[in-house]
Design a protein around this motif. Structure first.
Motif, PDB file in Angstrom:
ATOM      1  N   ALA A 181      37.798  88.799  82.809  1.00  0.00           N
ATOM      2  CA  ALA A 181      38.264  88.374  81.489  1.00  0.00           C
ATOM      3  C   ALA A 181      38.569  89.565  80.597  1.00  0.00           C
ATOM      4  O   ALA A 181      39.609  89.603  79.916  1.00  0.00           O
ATOM      5  CB  ALA A 181      37.217  87.475  80.833  1.00  0.00           C
ATOM      6  N   ALA A 182      37.672  90.556  80.576  1.00  0.00           N
ATOM      7  CA  ALA A 182      37.885  91.732  79.733  1.00  0.00           C
ATOM      8  C   ALA A 182      39.105  92.522  80.184  1.00  0.00           C
ATOM      9  O   ALA A 182      39.917  92.970  79.359  1.00  0.00           O
ATOM     10  CB  ALA A 182      36.646  92.616  79.743  1.00  0.00           C
ATOM     11  N   SER A 233      40.694 103.180  63.848  1.00  0.00           N
ATOM     12  CA  SER A 233      40.782 102.317  65.030  1.00  0.00           C
ATOM     13  C   SER A 233      39.513 101.512  65.274  1.00  0.00           C
ATOM     14  O   SER A 233      39.496 100.636  66.136  1.00  0.00           O
ATOM     15  CB  SER A 233      41.085 103.170  66.269  1.00  0.00           C
ATOM     16  N   GLN A 234      38.445 101.770  64.514  1.00  0.00           N
ATOM     17  CA  GLN A 234      37.214 101.000  64.694  1.00  0.00           C
ATOM     18  C   GLN A 234      37.421  99.525  64.357  1.00  0.00           C
ATOM     19  O   GLN A 234      36.691  98.667  64.846  1.00  0.00           O
ATOM     20  CB  GLN A 234      36.108 101.581  63.814  1.00  0.00           C
ATOM     21  N   VAL A 235      38.414  99.248  63.496  1.00  0.00           N
ATOM     22  CA  VAL A 235      38.670  97.859  63.121  1.00  0.00           C
ATOM     23  C   VAL A 235      39.145  97.040  64.317  1.00  0.00           C
ATOM     24  O   VAL A 235      39.016  95.817  64.338  1.00  0.00           O
ATOM     25  CB  VAL A 235      39.696  97.801  61.972  1.00  0.00           C
ATOM     26  N   LEU A 236      39.672  97.716  65.340  1.00  0.00           N
ATOM     27  CA  LEU A 236      40.133  97.004  66.535  1.00  0.00           C
ATOM     28  C   LEU A 236      38.980  96.310  67.255  1.00  0.00           C
ATOM     29  O   LEU A 236      39.157  95.247  67.849  1.00  0.00           O
ATOM     30  CB  LEU A 236      40.828  97.980  67.494  1.00  0.00           C
ATOM     31  N   THR A 237      37.798  96.919  67.203  1.00  0.00           N
ATOM     32  CA  THR A 237      36.655  96.348  67.913  1.00  0.00           C
ATOM     33  C   THR A 237      36.303  94.966  67.394  1.00  0.00           C
ATOM     34  O   THR A 237      35.921  94.067  68.147  1.00  0.00           O
ATOM     35  CB  THR A 237      35.446  97.285  67.788  1.00  0.00           C
ATOM     36  N   ILE A 280      39.632  98.727  74.109  1.00  0.00           N
ATOM     37  CA  ILE A 280      38.691  98.545  75.219  1.00  0.00           C
ATOM     38  C   ILE A 280      37.379  97.908  74.748  1.00  0.00           C
ATOM     39  O   ILE A 280      36.958  96.865  75.287  1.00  0.00           O
ATOM     40  CB  ILE A 280      38.433  99.877  75.956  1.00  0.00           C
ATOM     41  N   PRO A 281      36.695  98.473  73.743  1.00  0.00           N
ATOM     42  CA  PRO A 281      35.462  97.804  73.283  1.00  0.00           C
ATOM     43  C   PRO A 281      35.725  96.434  72.673  1.00  0.00           C
ATOM     44  O   PRO A 281      34.860  95.552  72.736  1.00  0.00           O
ATOM     45  CB  PRO A 281      34.878  98.777  72.256  1.00  0.00           C
TER      46      PRO A 281
END
Length: 207
Positions: free
Chosen positions: A67-68, A119-123, A154-155
């Protein structure tokens, strides 16, 4: 001397896995590109089924990885198509589709969060209902390189797969019959996906 071949029947569980895992990958990747596939419900359903396999821990691990990986591949493909649209003078249908799926207010919020947290907001974008597309569009408009987007995604995909798999595990553990757990998991995931639209309607009604 001739040896007679022995036909060994394929266990139903092995057959389900042989078709189920590739189908899960394909549908989740497709769901990242087009909004008609309820990817969260797919992952939760697959987790319920995996929970009732003979090796549940291994099956759940495979579901998580598949799934990931599928979510990451789908996100990366959609972002690449969006980058092509941003670089083109006339845009593209994929970029236009992203704009239609990202309300102006949500896009502005995503752009502000992207400036503050990079880019931390992507997590968190995949964990917030209807948060993935506005954040992705904000990254595209900010001309974030695809490599940087991939590292941030990725995370996000790992957290998303874990969250919806947990919903499936909880639903499957509450009921003895697999179909009951599947029904519960689908109901919860559909309710989660409907929260943003219900919230917007409530705000318009009280405005």
């Amino acid at each position: 001397m001739q040896t007679q071949a022995v036909n060994v029947p394929v266990p139903p569980e092995a057959t389900q896995q042989a078709f189920g895992y590739p189908a899960l990958f394909a549908l989740v990747a497709l769901g990242a590109l087009v909004p008609v596939v309820p990817t969260g419900a797919l992952v939760s359903t697959a987790a319920v089924v995996a929970l009732h396999q003979s090796l549940p821990v291994l099956s759940l691990l495979i579901v998580f990885v598949v799934a990931a990986a599928a979510a990451f591949v789908g996100d990366l493909a959609l972002y690449w198509l969006g980058v092509r649209g941003v670089r083109s003078e006339h845009g593209s249908k994929w970029l236009d589709a992203l704009r239609r799926r990202a309300p102006e207010q949500r896009l502005q919020q995503a752009q502000q969060k992207l400036e503050e947290h990079r880019s931390q907001v992507l997590t968190l974008s995949r964990l917030v209902p209807a948060g993935r597309i506005p954040v992705m569009l904000a990254c595209l408009l900010a001309k974030m390189p695809i490599g940087r987007f991939a590292r941030g995604d990725i995370p996000a995909c790992l957290a998303w797969a874990a969250a919806y798999q947990l919903i499936g595990v909880l639903g499957g553990s509450l009921f003895s019959r697999p179909w009951e757990g599947v029904a519960a998991a689908i109901a919860v995931t559909l309710l989660i996906s409907a929260v943003p639209s219900l919230w917007r309607r409530a705000r318009r009604a009280t405005a």
